[in-house]
Design a protein around this motif. Structure first.
Motif, PDB file in Angstrom:
ATOM      1  N   ALA A 147      40.411  29.329  44.335  1.00 61.51           N
ATOM      2  CA  ALA A 147      39.502  30.435  44.007  1.00 61.51           C
ATOM      3  C   ALA A 147      38.464  29.997  42.986  1.00 61.51           C
ATOM      4  CB  ALA A 147      40.312  31.618  43.480  1.00 61.51           C
ATOM      5  N   LYS A 148      38.888  29.209  42.018  1.00 62.26           N
ATOM      6  CA  LYS A 148      37.969  28.752  40.971  1.00 62.26           C
ATOM      7  C   LYS A 148      36.889  27.849  41.549  1.00 62.26           C
ATOM      8  CE  LYS A 148      39.385  25.567  38.148  1.00 62.26           C
ATOM      9  NZ  LYS A 148      40.146  24.859  37.087  1.00 62.26           N
ATOM     10  N   ASP A 149      37.288  26.896  42.403  1.00 60.73           N
ATOM     11  CA  ASP A 149      36.318  25.966  42.978  1.00 60.73           C
ATOM     12  C   ASP A 149      35.387  26.661  43.967  1.00 60.73           C
ATOM     13  OD1 ASP A 149      37.284  23.911  41.477  1.00 60.73           O
ATOM     14  OD2 ASP A 149      38.358  22.905  43.095  1.00 60.73           O
ATOM     15  N   ALA A 150      35.915  27.628  44.721  1.00 58.50           N
ATOM     16  CA  ALA A 150      35.068  28.353  45.678  1.00 58.50           C
ATOM     17  C   ALA A 150      33.973  29.130  44.948  1.00 58.50           C
ATOM     18  CB  ALA A 150      35.918  29.293  46.524  1.00 58.50           C
ATOM     19  N   ARG A 160      37.141  37.191  39.509  1.00 63.44           N
ATOM     20  CA  ARG A 160      36.597  35.978  40.131  1.00 63.44           C
ATOM     21  C   ARG A 160      36.409  36.186  41.634  1.00 63.44           C
ATOM     22  NH1 ARG A 160      40.564  32.233  39.166  1.00 63.44           N
ATOM     23  NH2 ARG A 160      39.625  31.490  37.220  1.00 63.44           N
ATOM     24  N   GLU A 161      37.391  36.823  42.270  1.00 61.67           N
ATOM     25  CA  GLU A 161      37.277  37.058  43.712  1.00 61.67           C
ATOM     26  C   GLU A 161      36.100  37.987  44.015  1.00 61.67           C
ATOM     27  OE1 GLU A 161      39.946  39.110  47.234  1.00 61.67           O
ATOM     28  OE2 GLU A 161      40.931  37.747  45.827  1.00 61.67           O
ATOM     29  N   LEU A 162      35.945  39.028  43.214  1.00 59.06           N
ATOM     30  CA  LEU A 162      34.828  39.949  43.411  1.00 59.06           C
ATOM     31  C   LEU A 162      33.485  39.246  43.191  1.00 59.06           C
ATOM     32  CD1 LEU A 162      36.198  43.174  41.670  1.00 59.06           C
ATOM     33  CD2 LEU A 162      35.916  42.784  44.127  1.00 59.06           C
ATOM     34  N   ALA A 163      33.447  38.361  42.183  1.00 59.60           N
ATOM     35  CA  ALA A 163      32.201  37.630  41.899  1.00 59.60           C
ATOM     36  C   ALA A 163      31.857  36.689  43.048  1.00 59.60           C
ATOM     37  CB  ALA A 163      32.340  36.853  40.595  1.00 59.60           C
ATOM     38  N   THR A 164      32.881  36.059  43.645  1.00 56.23           N
ATOM     39  CA  THR A 164      32.652  35.159  44.781  1.00 56.23           C
ATOM     40  C   THR A 164      32.126  35.941  45.975  1.00 56.23           C
ATOM     41  OG1 THR A 164      34.478  33.757  44.015  1.00 56.23           O
ATOM     42  CG2 THR A 164      33.727  33.424  46.266  1.00 56.23           C
ATOM     43  N   ILE A 165      32.707  37.103  46.232  1.00 58.13           N
ATOM     44  CA  ILE A 165      32.263  37.948  47.343  1.00 58.13           C
ATOM     45  C   ILE A 165      30.832  38.436  47.107  1.00 58.13           C
ATOM     46  CG2 ILE A 165      32.651  40.171  48.481  1.00 58.13           C
ATOM     47  CD1 ILE A 165      35.678  39.651  48.055  1.00 58.13           C
ATOM     48  N   GLY A 173      44.744  30.781  44.798  1.00 61.66           N
ATOM     49  CA  GLY A 173      43.764  31.484  45.600  1.00 61.66           C
ATOM     50  C   GLY A 173      43.617  30.972  47.016  1.00 61.66           C
ATOM     51  N   ASN A 174      43.134  31.846  47.883  1.00 69.23           N
ATOM     52  CA  ASN A 174      42.787  31.494  49.254  1.00 69.23           C
ATOM     53  C   ASN A 174      41.432  32.127  49.561  1.00 69.23           C
ATOM     54  OD1 ASN A 174      42.635  30.876  51.952  1.00 69.23           O
ATOM     55  ND2 ASN A 174      44.736  31.496  52.423  1.00 69.23           N
ATOM     56  N   PRO A 175      40.365  31.627  48.917  1.00 67.05           N
ATOM     57  CA  PRO A 175      39.047  32.261  49.045  1.00 67.05           C
ATOM     58  C   PRO A 175      38.472  32.192  50.448  1.00 67.05           C
ATOM     59  CG  PRO A 175      38.874  30.163  47.908  1.00 67.05           C
ATOM     60  CD  PRO A 175      40.325  30.450  48.028  1.00 67.05           C
ATOM     61  N   PHE A 176      38.830  31.173  51.219  1.00 64.49           N
ATOM     62  CA  PHE A 176      38.335  31.071  52.590  1.00 64.49           C
ATOM     63  C   PHE A 176      38.782  32.292  53.398  1.00 64.49           C
ATOM     64  CE2 PHE A 176      38.556  28.925  56.906  1.00 64.49           C
ATOM     65  CZ  PHE A 176      37.178  28.880  57.084  1.00 64.49           C
ATOM     66  N   LYS A 177      40.018  32.707  53.152  1.00 60.36           N
ATOM     67  CA  LYS A 177      40.548  33.892  53.831  1.00 60.36           C
ATOM     68  C   LYS A 177      39.927  35.170  53.274  1.00 60.36           C
ATOM     69  CE  LYS A 177      44.966  36.082  55.037  1.00 60.36           C
ATOM     70  NZ  LYS A 177      46.454  35.955  54.931  1.00 60.36           N
ATOM     71  N   SER A 178      39.840  35.265  51.943  1.00 58.80           N
ATOM     72  CA  SER A 178      39.315  36.499  51.339  1.00 58.80           C
ATOM     73  C   SER A 178      37.834  36.693  51.663  1.00 58.80           C
ATOM     74  CB  SER A 178      39.534  36.495  49.821  1.00 58.80           C
ATOM     75  OG  SER A 178      38.830  35.442  49.203  1.00 58.80           O
ATOM     76  N   LEU A 179      37.060  35.611  51.787  1.00 64.42           N
ATOM     77  CA  LEU A 179      35.645  35.738  52.168  1.00 64.42           C
ATOM     78  C   LEU A 179      35.515  36.258  53.598  1.00 64.42           C
ATOM     79  CD1 LEU A 179      34.096  32.540  50.546  1.00 64.42           C
ATOM     80  CD2 LEU A 179      33.486  34.910  50.018  1.00 64.42           C
ATOM     81  N   GLN A 180      36.394  35.801  54.480  1.00 64.57           N
ATOM     82  CA  GLN A 180      36.370  36.307  55.855  1.00 64.57           C
ATOM     83  C   GLN A 180      36.727  37.787  55.890  1.00 64.57           C
ATOM     84  OE1 GLN A 180      38.143  33.895  58.990  1.00 64.57           O
ATOM     85  NE2 GLN A 180      38.051  32.078  57.700  1.00 64.57           N
ATOM     86  N   GLN A 181      37.728  38.158  55.080  1.00 64.12           N
ATOM     87  CA  GLN A 181      38.111  39.570  55.021  1.00 64.12           C
ATOM     88  C   GLN A 181      36.991  40.428  54.443  1.00 64.12           C
ATOM     89  OE1 GLN A 181      41.675  39.116  52.685  1.00 64.12           O
ATOM     90  NE2 GLN A 181      43.026  39.053  54.480  1.00 64.12           N
ATOM     91  N   ALA A 182      36.156  39.808  53.580  1.00 60.53           N
ATOM     92  CA  ALA A 182      35.057  40.543  52.946  1.00 60.53           C
ATOM     93  C   ALA A 182      33.804  40.582  53.804  1.00 60.53           C
ATOM     94  CB  ALA A 182      34.736  39.927  51.586  1.00 60.53           C
ATOM     95  N   GLY A 183      33.831  39.905  54.970  1.00 57.26           N
ATOM     96  CA  GLY A 183      32.714  40.051  55.901  1.00 57.26           C
ATOM     97  C   GLY A 183      31.762  38.888  56.005  1.00 57.26           C
TER      98      GLY A 183
END
Length: 753
Positions: A499-502, A367-372, A531-541
């Motif tokens: 993570a799911k909602d993001a 899911r995290e990879l798909a969001t990125i 999940g903390n997608p706001f943080k992981s998206l920033q880390q992903a660029g």
């Protein structure tokens, strides 16, 4: 149940050895004890004194390399294992001494588990120190049979000595943080081991909350009659309090132990049992071949799947013990020793690199990879709202500070569909959003405001003067049949997105061609769900503007502390607070009174701007009552009335499928209609009965319905609270029809005769 506390050598010798080492009430255990030649009863006071003071049994050798003064040295960790009340009753009043042996066997298994996982020390290798599992502990066990209120209470103090032996034969200090961190799991493991032993003796058991059990056949009033200490704790902590909250109350309300002779106590208990009319359970023939897992029809594989779903609902990463605790709480008789290898081999779980016993799931990773990937697919995918030169010219004429100006400029000139604003609290993100909104509207864009909570969405929409709603309402709504061009979606408090909602949000924005601006702070609260997608998206660029200047603090000295803490330099921040005199140290006994007095000393205007923070619900309620007491004396609160409040139970979706997580009197509210079950969305139903897999619910008209527990619902605990004229009240649940929002204050309480 297990409680744990550090003890000094002086206390251990004075309290345990002087009173409990004789008459078969004590014993050495653990592989570390064997290495020291210690076994059997603790019948030599000098040997015990030597060991607990960090020396060999004969006193000739100092065991730990680092020697501290005895008053400064942590001598041992007192791990106290308590048998269920029904076991205590049968063993100490009903006379079945086999249950005491079962208790000791469960302790043996639990100490073995503790040694395998948590016997840890630190060793120096070169220039670094690392943690090493030694696999051995030195434990002194002392049996007690009564509570501080003189109820029958079979429990054993296991003094885990502050020493353990490494593979090279060196004795080192024990790192006890892992035992502390996992004491709830160890308590549940003890209960599971004990339940299996109790069944072997011919008793049936009933599953209770938190992985505990009771012997089947006792009435609740029988157990309550001999549970004066528990009644005291529940009264103080509240019926819906958590295990941790009750444990805190237990620890802070201990009384000095009374001394009675064992024969006198047992005589007293027999008289009380007769007066209460207690009938003791008669076990069937002993069966040493009791099959574990007999409590539930589920296979262990299904239990594993439920445990993973439960743990991953609110956390992307979780510990081995989190999975085990769930299984033990739902399937008491599961063999604890069999769980770890099954978990390690499970195909859905991934061990986190460098993190012992820490897991995540393939579902979370995918899911995290798909969001990125969605974020990356939006790079360079849209036209800028303004040309760079035009944006710079416009922004020079505004009152925005440098950070705000850069953030608005980035959002207005980017060609990326998905961008973010990372801003500290008080950085003026809303002020900057007003400027961006004005620019977007002038260029013909439609701007919509969203947030994870309804209150945040309402505030944002009012501040910007645009349409606002929750992210959840957007995600459940149907996409527009025609794509509306030039949409900008602003999502405030993006750090609260799960993570799911993001992932669903970026999918929806991609589908509708909407730009998405995520606004928030990774250092503030994260989502309730995993999940903390706001943080992981920033880390992903994801292209991110940083607003680091807080405008909220007017006091320059206080601002230094706030900026340090916001930057993650917490120790330095608190040092600054101490230097400027903003920290006041008080004793735990006087905390509530001092806080309440300080609050009352404020003006009404100051009170309206003041927050009182507490670490637990127990402390929050205690502080609230202390302040309300002073407000009554002051005359700020008037006539009172008692009302029933519905307090939401903190259960995951998986837990809501198990009937033993419900108490009689709980209130169930279906979140959609279930015609076959006869349940209506939004209606309240009281739990009036239950069995292994069915609930008996009573509707508002008195009609009773027997249903399974596998339907979507919210569950509440009834609590009686006092309100008074002048109290400030809050709604705690959204109700669109009545225009109520969670967290919305609805004015001061006014009562009419």
């Amino acid at each position: 149940m297990l409680t744990a506390a550090n003890v000094s050598s002086e206390m251990a010798v004075k309290y345990f050895v002087k009173n409990y080492y004789h008459h078969g009430k004590s014993r050495w255990s653990g592989q570390g004890a064997e290495k020291l030649g210690l076994s059997g009863a603790i019948d030599d006071e000098q040997k015990f004194t030597n060991v607990i003071e960090g020396r060999s049994p004969d006193g000739r050798e100092q065991l730990n390399a680092r020697v501290l003064k005895q008053k400064e040295r942590r001598a041992a960790l007192d791990c106290t294992f308590s048998a269920p009340k029904s076991v205590s009753l049968m063993a100490l009043v009903g006379g079945d001494s086999r249950l005491i042996a079962a208790h000791h066997q469960a302790l043996k298994e639990t100490i073995g588990l503790m040694e395998r996982r948590y016997a840890i020390t630190r060793v120096t290798q070169g220039d670094c120190r690392r943690r090493v599992n030694t696999g051995n502990l030195v434990v002194a066990q002392f049996d007690h049979i009564e509570s501080r209120d003189l109820d029958p209470h079979l429990h054993t103090h296991c003094l885990v000595m502050n020493t353990t032996q490494t593979n090279d034969g060196q004795w080192m200090s024990l790192v006890n943080s892992e035992i502390f961190a996992n004491k709830k799991f160890l308590g549940m493991a003890y209960q599971s081991y004990l339940a299996a032993e109790v069944q072997k003796l011919g008793y049936e058991v009933e599953l209770r909350k938190h992985g505990q059990f009771e012997i089947k056949g006792f009435k609740e009033q029988d157990l309550e009659g001999f549970s004066k200490r528990r009644q005291q704790i529940v009264a103080l902590a509240g019926a819906s309090s958590s295990w941790a909250e009750r444990n805190q109350v237990w620890d802070t309300t201990r009384q000095r132990k009374q001394k009675w002779k064992e024969a006198e106590l047992k005589s007293l208990w027999l008289e009380e049992a007769a007066a209460l009319g207690i009938s003791f359970v008669k076990p069937s023939e002993p069966n040493s071949q009791v099959v574990q897992n007999s409590v539930s029809k589920q296979s262990l594989e299904d239990a594993m799947a439920s445990a993973i779903a439960h743990c991953s609902e609110r956390n992307v990463a979780f510990k081995l013990e989190d999975l085990e605790k769930f299984i033990l709480s739902e399937r008491l008789l599961t063999d604890v020793n069999a769980l770890e290898p099954l978990i390690k081999e499970h195909q859905e779980l991934i061990v986190l690199p460098g993190m012992e016993r820490q897991y995540t799931t393939w579902t979370a990773v995918k899911r995290e990879l798909a969001t990125i990937e969605l974020m990356q697919s939006g790079i360079g995918a849209v036209n800028p709202i303004l040309h760079t030169l035009v944006a710079s010219s416009l922004l020079e004429k505004t009152l925005l500070n440098q950070g705000q100006r850069l953030a608005v400029n980035m959002a207005a000139t980017t060609t990326d569909q998905f961008v973010a604003w990372q801003g500290v609290a008080g950085a003026g993100k809303t002020f900057a959003l007003k400027e961006l909104n004005a620019i977007a509207l002038a260029q013909g864009y439609t701007v919509k405001a969203f947030a994870p909570s309804s209150m945040a969405a309402k505030v944002l929409s009012e501040e910007l003067g645009i349409q606002g709603e929750t992210v959840a309402s957007l995600l459940v709504s149907k996409p527009a049949p025609l794509i509306e061009s030039n949409q900008i979606w602003i999502v405030d408090e993006a750090g609260l997105l799960s993570a799911k909602d993001a992932h669903a949000l970026l999918e929806r924005a991609t589908l509708e061609g909407a730009r998405l601006l995520l606004v928030g702070d990774t250092k503030q609260l994260s989502a309730v769900e995993a999940g903390n997608p706001f943080k992981s998206l920033q880390q992903a660029g994801i292209k991110t503007a940083h607003l680091t200047q807080s405008n909220r603090q007017r006091n320059p000295d206080l601002k230094i502390a706030v900026d340090l803490i916001a930057d993650g330099r917490v120790e330095a921040g608190f040092k600054q607070l101490s230097v400027i005199g903003s920290i006041q140290e008080v004793s735990p006994d006087t905390t509530r009174e001092i806080i309440a007095a300080d609050y009352i000393g404020l003006t009404k205007e100051q009170r309206a701007r003041t927050l009182v923070l507490a670490g637990t619900n127990v402390e929050k309620l205690a502080l609230t009552q202390a302040i309300r007491g002073k407000l009554k004396i002051e005359g700020s609160l008037g006539a009172t009335a008692n009302i029933t409040q519905l307090q939401a139970l903190n259960l995951t979706k998986v837990q809501l499928r198990y009937t033993h997580n419900f108490e009689l009197g709980n209130v169930v509210m279906p979140t959609r209609n279930y015609k076959r079950r006869g349940l209506e969305k939004g209606k309240l139903y009281e739990v009036v009965g239950k069995n292994t897999d069915r609930l008996i619910l009573k509707a508002g008209d008195g009609k009773q319905l027997e249903v399974d527990a596998n339907f979507d619902k919210a569950v509440y605990q009834r609590e009686q609270i006092e309100i008074a004229v002048g109290d400030r009240l809050q709604w705690k649940k959204n109700d669109r029809q009545l225009q109520r929002r969670n967290g919305q204050e609805f004015g001061r309480c006014i009562m009419e005769g």
